[in-house]
Design a protein around this motif. Structure first.
Motif, PDB file in Angstrom:
ATOM      1  N   THR A  90      42.858  42.083  41.897  1.00  0.00           N
ATOM      2  CA  THR A  90      41.701  42.330  42.769  1.00  0.00           C
ATOM      3  C   THR A  90      41.818  41.425  43.992  1.00  0.00           C
ATOM      4  O   THR A  90      42.009  40.211  43.867  1.00  0.00           O
ATOM      5  CB  THR A  90      40.369  42.032  42.053  1.00  0.00           C
ATOM      6  N   GLU A  91      41.697  42.057  45.155  1.00  0.00           N
ATOM      7  CA  GLU A  91      41.700  41.279  46.390  1.00  0.00           C
ATOM      8  C   GLU A  91      40.271  40.831  46.650  1.00  0.00           C
ATOM      9  O   GLU A  91      39.361  41.663  46.722  1.00  0.00           O
ATOM     10  CB  GLU A  91      42.212  42.183  47.524  1.00  0.00           C
ATOM     11  N   ARG A  92      40.055  39.515  46.783  1.00  0.00           N
ATOM     12  CA  ARG A  92      38.682  39.008  46.914  1.00  0.00           C
ATOM     13  C   ARG A  92      37.985  39.550  48.158  1.00  0.00           C
ATOM     14  O   ARG A  92      36.801  39.916  48.113  1.00  0.00           O
ATOM     15  CB  ARG A  92      38.710  37.470  46.931  1.00  0.00           C
ATOM     16  N   LEU A  93      38.741  39.626  49.273  1.00  0.00           N
ATOM     17  CA  LEU A  93      38.130  40.029  50.545  1.00  0.00           C
ATOM     18  C   LEU A  93      37.596  41.455  50.509  1.00  0.00           C
ATOM     19  O   LEU A  93      36.468  41.723  50.916  1.00  0.00           O
ATOM     20  CB  LEU A  93      39.151  39.881  51.681  1.00  0.00           C
ATOM     21  N   THR A  94      38.417  42.376  49.997  1.00  0.00           N
ATOM     22  CA  THR A  94      38.032  43.792  50.036  1.00  0.00           C
ATOM     23  C   THR A  94      37.412  44.272  48.728  1.00  0.00           C
ATOM     24  O   THR A  94      36.753  45.311  48.702  1.00  0.00           O
ATOM     25  CB  THR A  94      39.270  44.674  50.292  1.00  0.00           C
ATOM     26  N   GLY A  95      37.647  43.551  47.659  1.00  0.00           N
ATOM     27  CA  GLY A  95      37.164  43.982  46.355  1.00  0.00           C
ATOM     28  C   GLY A  95      38.036  45.071  45.733  1.00  0.00           C
ATOM     29  O   GLY A  95      37.780  45.533  44.620  1.00  0.00           O
ATOM     30  N   LYS A  96      39.095  45.448  46.445  1.00  0.00           N
ATOM     31  CA  LYS A  96      40.020  46.485  45.973  1.00  0.00           C
ATOM     32  C   LYS A  96      40.707  46.057  44.669  1.00  0.00           C
ATOM     33  O   LYS A  96      41.238  44.952  44.589  1.00  0.00           O
ATOM     34  CB  LYS A  96      41.067  46.718  47.069  1.00  0.00           C
ATOM     35  N   THR A  97      40.690  46.923  43.666  1.00  0.00           N
ATOM     36  CA  THR A  97      41.299  46.598  42.377  1.00  0.00           C
ATOM     37  C   THR A  97      42.387  47.615  42.030  1.00  0.00           C
ATOM     38  O   THR A  97      42.220  48.810  42.245  1.00  0.00           O
ATOM     39  CB  THR A  97      40.225  46.605  41.268  1.00  0.00           C
ATOM     40  N   ILE A 127      34.347  31.209  43.345  1.00  0.00           N
ATOM     41  CA  ILE A 127      35.395  30.270  43.777  1.00  0.00           C
ATOM     42  C   ILE A 127      36.169  30.817  44.966  1.00  0.00           C
ATOM     43  O   ILE A 127      36.600  30.065  45.836  1.00  0.00           O
ATOM     44  CB  ILE A 127      36.319  29.947  42.578  1.00  0.00           C
ATOM     45  N   GLY A 128      36.365  32.156  44.997  1.00  0.00           N
ATOM     46  CA  GLY A 128      36.858  32.798  46.218  1.00  0.00           C
ATOM     47  C   GLY A 128      38.332  32.684  46.527  1.00  0.00           C
ATOM     48  O   GLY A 128      38.725  32.719  47.699  1.00  0.00           O
ATOM     49  N   ILE A 129      39.182  32.552  45.509  1.00  0.00           N
ATOM     50  CA  ILE A 129      40.630  32.559  45.722  1.00  0.00           C
ATOM     51  C   ILE A 129      41.043  33.971  46.156  1.00  0.00           C
ATOM     52  O   ILE A 129      40.522  34.947  45.621  1.00  0.00           O
ATOM     53  CB  ILE A 129      41.336  32.085  44.434  1.00  0.00           C
ATOM     54  N   PRO A 130      41.977  34.106  47.144  1.00  0.00           N
ATOM     55  CA  PRO A 130      42.250  35.428  47.739  1.00  0.00           C
ATOM     56  C   PRO A 130      42.647  36.528  46.749  1.00  0.00           C
ATOM     57  O   PRO A 130      42.226  37.662  46.909  1.00  0.00           O
ATOM     58  CB  PRO A 130      43.401  35.145  48.712  1.00  0.00           C
ATOM     59  N   ASN A 131      43.457  36.190  45.744  1.00  0.00           N
ATOM     60  CA  ASN A 131      43.934  37.214  44.809  1.00  0.00           C
ATOM     61  C   ASN A 131      43.596  36.857  43.364  1.00  0.00           C
ATOM     62  O   ASN A 131      43.931  35.760  42.905  1.00  0.00           O
ATOM     63  CB  ASN A 131      45.456  37.368  44.914  1.00  0.00           C
ATOM     64  N   ARG A 132      42.959  37.806  42.667  1.00  0.00           N
ATOM     65  CA  ARG A 132      42.647  37.579  41.255  1.00  0.00           C
ATOM     66  C   ARG A 132      43.537  38.481  40.408  1.00  0.00           C
ATOM     67  O   ARG A 132      43.730  39.662  40.717  1.00  0.00           O
ATOM     68  CB  ARG A 132      41.183  37.909  40.991  1.00  0.00           C
ATOM     69  N   PHE A 133      44.090  37.919  39.340  1.00  0.00           N
ATOM     70  CA  PHE A 133      44.906  38.697  38.400  1.00  0.00           C
ATOM     71  C   PHE A 133      44.312  38.541  37.013  1.00  0.00           C
ATOM     72  O   PHE A 133      44.291  37.443  36.472  1.00  0.00           O
ATOM     73  CB  PHE A 133      46.362  38.217  38.431  1.00  0.00           C
ATOM     74  N   VAL A 134      43.834  39.654  36.465  1.00  0.00           N
ATOM     75  CA  VAL A 134      43.193  39.611  35.158  1.00  0.00           C
ATOM     76  C   VAL A 134      44.156  40.127  34.090  1.00  0.00           C
ATOM     77  O   VAL A 134      44.833  41.138  34.290  1.00  0.00           O
ATOM     78  CB  VAL A 134      41.897  40.451  35.164  1.00  0.00           C
ATOM     79  N   ILE A 135      44.206  39.390  32.988  1.00  0.00           N
ATOM     80  CA  ILE A 135      44.980  39.846  31.833  1.00  0.00           C
ATOM     81  C   ILE A 135      44.007  40.134  30.694  1.00  0.00           C
ATOM     82  O   ILE A 135      43.261  39.249  30.271  1.00  0.00           O
ATOM     83  CB  ILE A 135      46.000  38.781  31.385  1.00  0.00           C
ATOM     84  N   SER A 136      43.985  41.392  30.249  1.00  0.00           N
ATOM     85  CA  SER A 136      43.093  41.800  29.158  1.00  0.00           C
ATOM     86  C   SER A 136      43.915  42.576  28.130  1.00  0.00           C
ATOM     87  O   SER A 136      45.105  42.836  28.337  1.00  0.00           O
ATOM     88  CB  SER A 136      41.977  42.681  29.714  1.00  0.00           C
ATOM     89  N   LYS A 137      43.275  42.933  27.034  1.00  0.00           N
ATOM     90  CA  LYS A 137      43.959  43.762  26.036  1.00  0.00           C
ATOM     91  C   LYS A 137      44.531  45.010  26.687  1.00  0.00           C
ATOM     92  O   LYS A 137      45.665  45.404  26.459  1.00  0.00           O
ATOM     93  CB  LYS A 137      42.971  44.187  24.939  1.00  0.00           C
ATOM     94  N   LYS A 138      43.705  45.631  27.531  1.00  0.00           N
ATOM     95  CA  LYS A 138      44.080  46.868  28.206  1.00  0.00           C
ATOM     96  C   LYS A 138      45.340  46.661  29.068  1.00  0.00           C
ATOM     97  O   LYS A 138      46.282  47.454  29.000  1.00  0.00           O
ATOM     98  CB  LYS A 138      42.910  47.337  29.092  1.00  0.00           C
ATOM     99  N   THR A 139      45.366  45.597  29.862  1.00  0.00           N
ATOM    100  CA  THR A 139      46.522  45.389  30.752  1.00  0.00           C
ATOM    101  C   THR A 139      47.775  45.088  29.940  1.00  0.00           C
ATOM    102  O   THR A 139      48.870  45.503  30.305  1.00  0.00           O
ATOM    103  CB  THR A 139      46.280  44.251  31.771  1.00  0.00           C
ATOM    104  N   ILE A 140      47.595  44.355  28.835  1.00  0.00           N
ATOM    105  CA  ILE A 140      48.761  44.017  27.999  1.00  0.00           C
ATOM    106  C   ILE A 140      49.358  45.288  27.380  1.00  0.00           C
ATOM    107  O   ILE A 140      50.575  45.468  27.368  1.00  0.00           O
ATOM    108  CB  ILE A 140      48.375  42.989  26.908  1.00  0.00           C
ATOM    109  N   GLU A 141      48.460  46.166  26.888  1.00  0.00           N
ATOM    110  CA  GLU A 141      48.932  47.433  26.306  1.00  0.00           C
ATOM    111  C   GLU A 141      49.775  48.233  27.282  1.00  0.00           C
ATOM    112  O   GLU A 141      50.758  48.862  26.927  1.00  0.00           O
ATOM    113  CB  GLU A 141      47.730  48.284  25.881  1.00  0.00           C
TER     114      GLU A 141
END
Lengths: 421, 421
Positions: B400-407, B379-393
């Motif tokens: 993740t920036e879509r262009l660079t893949g930097k996380t 889909i290619g939206i510029p910024n991805r924000f993932v919420i997982s068990k790990k991030t919640i803890e």
């Protein structure tokens, strides 16, 4: 915008095919220009009004959860054969392309959205859903003499909804009905627009038209006393329908109903499964069975609505745009032509702009005061501000409200506050 | 917008006629849906991208004083006979209406705007002036296999300017050229788009194309070393032209020019008086003499531009929308499916929205984490924000920036500030 730079001019010339009131007014004021009967160019202020009407429609559609899409006008013959309407809609434009391929220009879009919806709808969890577009449509009209009211090419909002149950469709139908009411209110037609019972189809007893009352209307509607609703001429002689629609119906009472001429400015319709069956649009229900979604369709011709507003909200001097759809909020008119006077006018113009006010500035020279004021009435911007020798001497500005004709000499600061209201 | 409610879905199914890279990517990501070769429906996020591209074009056209209008697509045969192009433009769609009347579907609008301009232009005082439209156009293409790059129906901005002198046209032509440069920059194609010399017409030596370099391009251009400009294949073998265009031209030097494949994303053209003469558009000059305005025309296909962006700014995972035209700025992805987790995700979603951020929320359940992330890349939206068990803890969110893949794992407040940048 300075009037001398505007790609639009008032004119006294109106084509013989522009015999309708809306076309005459809009053409004289320069908002539209007829290319041929039923096809108009929207000049800058005309496009601005059309855009503002469409913005209102979008906001009200988005508010009821409908999502905007854009479907093609050019369509293959095959999708129209599936529903059998290739031969039954007599106003369909048909054309041949390269390789002798047959195309249709869309007059409506059930044939496109129903198969498309299969890419969105698979399970009952995907329902209900609704999508709309605001798009250019085509009708092969033999006579197109009603200006923007009946075009060979016109702008239209068409909304389609998909449901699992009749109750869910009925509920959404009411939501759309409320949204339509708000659209007409915001466009200034609320007080003269009646929700009108019309004949339904195989899947519902009635559909509804939205009819705006005007002596220039082509339709006749019958107002149900004491209500905000009416009945159209298709069903006014259908006793069963009348009994059904009117609580405590008494035989013959419809003969006493007020009859008025009106313009149709929208319609809403329950389609049932007519198109989902024809296009084989199916979903899997909770119990694993395969079903056809129940559909509704809902139209508002945005260019037609603009024509209706021009017909209904105008006087013998010209157009009277409601605030929310006016191309500009202020019409600043210079009646001083010397360098000093023009400088003062320019200052007022710049102050209005820097206050974020949409202002048209009649900076034309070599034109009589009377003609400027006449043009201003014709153009119909809600507030006129005249600068003359007299107003400059008194350090005032002359404000005239287009709707009421009320005129006052006021301070410039008051002008700003009126416009920011 | 919640992804479960979106009238758009990612798909693995692509029609066999969608063989071009842009159509494949845009279809898989759900932005568009093919009705037939060369005609696409824009689904909500696709329409959003198209609207944002058209907004940029409008802003840049308005900034050079051009005024927006809207002309009909349906046109009478007669206006095309006047210029002789009824028989010479082979991609014109021709059709018959009621009463055996002959119509054309506009592929371009010189035949409409030139006679129309007579209602605006009478005197030299009315010049220069310029008007444009962004409108749906039609071409009777025998082959339409390039997705949004070559449609039977497509969206286009066409600007027309009118001048008293060649110098004035030349000056405006340069202004348009600068505006075009800004459009491509804002759409993310600035660095790979070359102003390219092409053959002119009876009234000027050259016209210019804007060519975006891509290995998927259908055209070939020759880059003039050390410049930002190129020459197209029409004139690369024209020695006289090369001498004229390139200072210190040395015979045969063009053989050393870098050849690259490219997509045409715009063109600008000096028309001279070709159309004003054919349509008898005249004005009265200072000295009282009658003259023909000198015209220029300037096109950008907005849907084609969207296709070019999809082709050029994407990778093997999918689309990478530049910020200014992305349908959403943030793609919030829930990888937690229990009630507690979903509640936290909903909170983040609402906080993003209340901060005025355009956010798409992947709230789908019953879908693997891997598939969600794959869809997000597609889909290619510029910024991805993932919420997982790990991030919640950790009380963090994974950006993740879509262009660079930097996380990075970041605080939610930082996410807001990234998005508000």
């Amino acid at each position: 915008m300075k009037q001398t730079q505007l790609f639009q001019k008032t004119t006294k010339e109106v084509k013989q095919t522009d015999i309708s009131r809306n076309a005459e007014l809009l053409t004289k004021a320069g908002y539209v220009n007829q290319l041929m009967a039923g096809a108009y160019t929207y000049l800058p202020m005309g496009l601005s009004v059309l855009n503002k009407i469409e913005k209102i429609i979008k906001e009200e559609m988005n508010a009821i959860g409908a999502q905007e899409i854009l479907m093609p006008a050019l369509q293959p013959k095959e999708v129209w054969e599936k529903t059998g309407r290739y031969d039954t809609i007599d106003v369909l434009f048909k054309l041949k392309g390269a390789g002798e391929r047959d195309f249709v220009l869309g007059a409506t879009h059930e044939e496109v959205i129903t198969p498309l919806a299969q890419t969105i709808i698979n399970s009952y969890k995907d329902l209900p859903t609704a999508a709309y577009q605001i798009q250019t449509k085509f009708r092969n009209e033999a006579r197109a003499k009603s200006g923007l009211l009946r075009g060979r090419e016109f702008r239209m909002k068409d909304l389609y909804s998909f449901h699992t149950t009749q109750e869910d469709l009925d509920e959404y139908y009411e939501k759309v009905s409320e949204a339509y009411k708000r659209v007409y209110e915001r466009c200034g037609l609320g007080h003269i627009t009646k929700k009108t019972y019309a004949s339904g189809g195989a899947f519902s007893k009635y559909s509804h038209e939205y009819q705006t009352i005007t002596e220039y209307g082509e339709d006749i509607i019958y107002i149900i006393p004491g209500t905000d609703t009416a009945i159209n001429k298709e069903i006014i002689n259908d006793k069963e329908a009348l009994k059904d629609i009117i609580p405590n119906y008494k035989d013959g009472m419809e003969k006493e109903f007020e009859q008025v001429k009106a313009i149709e400015v929208g319609n809403i319709f329950k389609l049932g499964t007519k198109f989902s069956q024809a296009c084989e649009l199916k979903y899997t229900d909770k119990d694993g069975s395969t079903k056809y979604p129940i559909m509704g369709c809902y139209g508002i011709g945005s260019s037609r609505l603009m024509g209706a507003i021009a017909e209904c909200i105008s006087d013998d001097k010209g157009l009277i745009w409601p605030k929310e759809i006016a191309p500009y909020q202020a019409h600043l008119i210079s009646l001083v032509f010397d360098e000093e006077g023009m400088k003062i006018c320019e200052e007022y113009y710049n102050k209005l702009k820097s206050n974020g006010i949409e202002v048209l500035f009649d900076d034309r020279t070599g034109i009589q005061a009377g003609e400027k004021l006449k043009d201003s009435d014709l153009i119909g911007i809600p507030n006129r501000f005249v600068i003359s020798k007299k107003t400059i001497e008194q350090n005032k500005i002359e404000w005239t409200e287009r709707l009421t004709g009320k005129t006052e000499l006021i301070d410039f600061d008051k002008a700003i506050s009126i416009l920011k209201e």
